[in-house]
Design a protein around this motif. Structure first.
Motif, PDB file in Angstrom:
ATOM      1  N   LYS A  54     101.308  37.918   8.159  1.00  0.00           N
ATOM      2  CA  LYS A  54     101.387  37.235   6.713  1.00  0.00           C
ATOM      3  C   LYS A  54      99.770  36.891   6.648  1.00  0.00           C
ATOM      4  N   ASN A  55      98.731  37.088   7.910  1.00  0.00           N
ATOM      5  CA  ASN A  55      97.615  36.458   7.233  1.00  0.00           C
ATOM      6  C   ASN A  55      96.656  37.251   7.761  1.00  0.00           C
ATOM      7  N   ARG A  56      95.631  37.396   7.305  1.00  0.00           N
ATOM      8  CA  ARG A  56      94.459  38.699   8.358  1.00  0.00           C
ATOM      9  C   ARG A  56      92.993  38.363   7.894  1.00  0.00           C
ATOM     10  N   ASP A  57      91.747  38.250   8.660  1.00  0.00           N
ATOM     11  CA  ASP A  57      90.791  38.042   8.654  1.00  0.00           C
ATOM     12  C   ASP A  57      89.976  39.292   8.887  1.00  0.00           C
ATOM     13  N   THR A  58      88.652  39.170   8.555  1.00  0.00           N
ATOM     14  CA  THR A  58      87.871  40.269   9.233  1.00  0.00           C
ATOM     15  C   THR A  58      86.097  39.500  10.021  1.00  0.00           C
ATOM     16  N   ILE A  59      86.090  39.986  10.767  1.00  0.00           N
ATOM     17  CA  ILE A  59      84.696  38.842  11.607  1.00  0.00           C
ATOM     18  C   ILE A  59      83.780  40.371  12.478  1.00  0.00           C
ATOM     19  N   THR A  60      82.743  39.353  12.200  1.00  0.00           N
ATOM     20  CA  THR A  60      81.472  40.453  12.797  1.00  0.00           C
ATOM     21  C   THR A  60      80.982  39.479  13.287  1.00  0.00           C
ATOM     22  N   ILE A  61      80.648  40.331  14.471  1.00  0.00           N
ATOM     23  CA  ILE A  61      79.984  39.685  15.761  1.00  0.00           C
ATOM     24  C   ILE A  61      79.063  40.256  16.572  1.00  0.00           C
ATOM     25  N   SER A  62      77.877  39.893  15.958  1.00  0.00           N
ATOM     26  CA  SER A  62      76.246  40.530  15.978  1.00  0.00           C
ATOM     27  C   SER A  62      75.697  38.952  15.708  1.00  0.00           C
ATOM     28  N   PRO A  63      74.874  39.465  16.385  1.00  0.00           N
ATOM     29  CA  PRO A  63      73.164  38.611  16.273  1.00  0.00           C
ATOM     30  C   PRO A  63      72.683  38.089  14.491  1.00  0.00           C
ATOM     31  N   THR A  64      72.916  39.764  14.107  1.00  0.00           N
ATOM     32  CA  THR A  64      72.904  40.029  12.627  1.00  0.00           C
ATOM     33  C   THR A  64      73.350  38.880  11.629  1.00  0.00           C
ATOM     34  N   THR A  65      74.175  39.022  12.058  1.00  0.00           N
ATOM     35  CA  THR A  65      75.261  38.254  11.049  1.00  0.00           C
ATOM     36  C   THR A  65      76.000  36.211  11.434  1.00  0.00           C
ATOM     37  N   MET A  66      75.236  36.407  12.455  1.00  0.00           N
ATOM     38  CA  MET A  66      75.262  34.981  13.409  1.00  0.00           C
ATOM     39  C   MET A  66      74.449  34.706  13.894  1.00  0.00           C
ATOM     40  N   GLY A  67      73.195  35.281  13.418  1.00  0.00           N
ATOM     41  CA  GLY A  67      71.773  34.994  13.858  1.00  0.00           C
ATOM     42  C   GLY A  67      72.505  33.515  15.598  1.00  0.00           C
ATOM     43  N   ALA A  68      71.961  32.489  15.149  1.00  0.00           N
ATOM     44  CA  ALA A  68      71.288  31.699  16.400  1.00  0.00           C
ATOM     45  C   ALA A  68      72.401  31.353  17.458  1.00  0.00           C
ATOM     46  N   ALA A  69      73.573  31.255  16.147  1.00  0.00           N
ATOM     47  CA  ALA A  69      75.764  31.235  16.655  1.00  0.00           C
ATOM     48  C   ALA A  69      75.658  31.585  17.892  1.00  0.00           C
ATOM     49  N   TYR A  70      75.469  33.059  17.132  1.00  0.00           N
ATOM     50  CA  TYR A  70      76.095  34.311  18.319  1.00  0.00           C
ATOM     51  C   TYR A  70      76.340  34.145  19.945  1.00  0.00           C
ATOM     52  N   GLU A  71      74.979  33.893  20.474  1.00  0.00           N
ATOM     53  CA  GLU A  71      75.117  33.782  21.375  1.00  0.00           C
ATOM     54  C   GLU A  71      76.429  32.426  22.542  1.00  0.00           C
ATOM     55  N   GLU A  72      76.112  31.750  21.473  1.00  0.00           N
ATOM     56  CA  GLU A  72      77.327  30.228  21.497  1.00  0.00           C
ATOM     57  C   GLU A  72      78.190  30.742  21.138  1.00  0.00           C
ATOM     58  N   LYS A  73      79.109  31.444  20.205  1.00  0.00           N
ATOM     59  CA  LYS A  73      80.333  32.524  19.753  1.00  0.00           C
ATOM     60  C   LYS A  73      81.001  32.643  20.745  1.00  0.00           C
ATOM     61  N   VAL A  74      79.595  33.733  21.588  1.00  0.00           N
ATOM     62  CA  VAL A  74      80.102  34.566  22.891  1.00  0.00           C
ATOM     63  C   VAL A  74      80.607  34.033  23.678  1.00  0.00           C
ATOM     64  N   ARG A  75      79.960  33.201  24.046  1.00  0.00           N
ATOM     65  CA  ARG A  75      80.588  32.129  24.875  1.00  0.00           C
ATOM     66  C   ARG A  75      81.950  31.180  24.827  1.00  0.00           C
ATOM     67  N   ASN A  76      81.987  31.586  23.659  1.00  0.00           N
ATOM     68  CA  ASN A  76      83.099  30.672  23.477  1.00  0.00           C
ATOM     69  C   ASN A  76      84.379  31.738  23.399  1.00  0.00           C
ATOM     70  N   PHE A  77      84.570  32.615  22.813  1.00  0.00           N
ATOM     71  CA  PHE A  77      85.688  33.287  22.837  1.00  0.00           C
ATOM     72  C   PHE A  77      85.694  33.738  24.805  1.00  0.00           C
ATOM     73  N   PHE A  78      84.743  33.435  25.624  1.00  0.00           N
ATOM     74  CA  PHE A  78      84.792  33.566  26.438  1.00  0.00           C
ATOM     75  C   PHE A  78      85.832  32.814  27.348  1.00  0.00           C
ATOM     76  N   HIS A  79      86.112  31.814  26.610  1.00  0.00           N
ATOM     77  CA  HIS A  79      86.498  31.007  27.010  1.00  0.00           C
ATOM     78  C   HIS A  79      88.677  31.610  27.948  1.00  0.00           C
ATOM     79  N   GLU A  80      89.296  31.082  28.549  1.00  0.00           N
ATOM     80  CA  GLU A  80      90.694  31.751  28.729  1.00  0.00           C
ATOM     81  C   GLU A  80      91.047  31.548  28.459  1.00  0.00           C
ATOM     82  N   HIS A  81      92.276  31.464  26.871  1.00  0.00           N
ATOM     83  CA  HIS A  81      92.630  30.957  26.044  1.00  0.00           C
ATOM     84  C   HIS A  81      93.935  31.712  25.563  1.00  0.00           C
ATOM     85  N   LEU A  82      94.858  31.088  24.751  1.00  0.00           N
ATOM     86  CA  LEU A  82      96.477  32.122  24.872  1.00  0.00           C
ATOM     87  C   LEU A  82      96.594  31.002  23.184  1.00  0.00           C
TER      88      LEU A  82
END
Ligand code: KMT
Ligand code: NI
Length: 172
Positions: A54-82
């Protein structure tokens, strides 16, 4: 798509970390992971409709779109989760790696490229990283709205109802 055992060697998470030991699509399906390659979004829409998404979104993960937040985003996505629901990831452009836990709690690395689509079952432990290109454009598809939050692995997720159901399915 290519799946292999993660090498567990130190180094940047965005490197391939390929142990050279391949993981078969059969084994992935045993873990509850399905993979397709769709060059048309119509196929994605049909699959999503057939599984009642029923739902969706589109995400662009890159320094160009996320700027300074990119590195932290990348680290967060890499935390093991479910997640508490089945979810689809469809790569629109670029690529990246999903690591999922095996039956013996080892990491299986799944390399996704443009047009790869992966269905992840509720309750599977996983993590995500961009690769050394630092660019992933992906569609994330969700069945419902309230369960999008990643739950980081810990004593609570071990008791989680969806985690328990996943383990039962994997054993059965
Ligand atoms: C997940 O479930 O870990 C993610 O959605 C990562 C970003 S989507 C490529
Ligand atoms: Ni996730």
């Amino acid at each position: 798509m290519k799946a292999y055992w993660f090498d567990n060697l130190p180094g940047d998470q965005r490197e391939p970390h390929d142990s050279g030991r391949v993981v078969s699509p059969d084994y992935l399906s045993k873990l509850g992971i399905l993979h397709f390659n769709y060059s048309s979004e119509d196929d994605v829409n049909a699959l999503a409709a057939s599984r009642h998404y029923k739902n969706r979104d589109t995400i662009t993960i890159s320094p160009t779109t996320m700027g300074a937040a990119y590195e932290e985003k990348v680290r967060n996505f890499f935390h093991e989760h479910l997640h508490e629901d089945e979810e689809i990831r469809y790569i629109l452009d670029g690529g990246g790696y999903f690591d999922v836990r095996s039956e013996g709690d080892e990491w299986v690395r799944i390399k996704l490229e443009k047009h790869d689509l992966m269905i992840m079952p509720a309750g599977i432990y996983h993590r995500f990283t961009t690769d050394t290109e630092n660019y992933t454009k992906a569609m994330r598809l969700f069945k419902e709205d309230p369960k999008w939050t990643p739950l980081n692995r810990g004593s609570e997720t071990e008791e989680n109802q969806y985690r328990r159901e996943y383990l039962k399915l994997r054993e059965g």
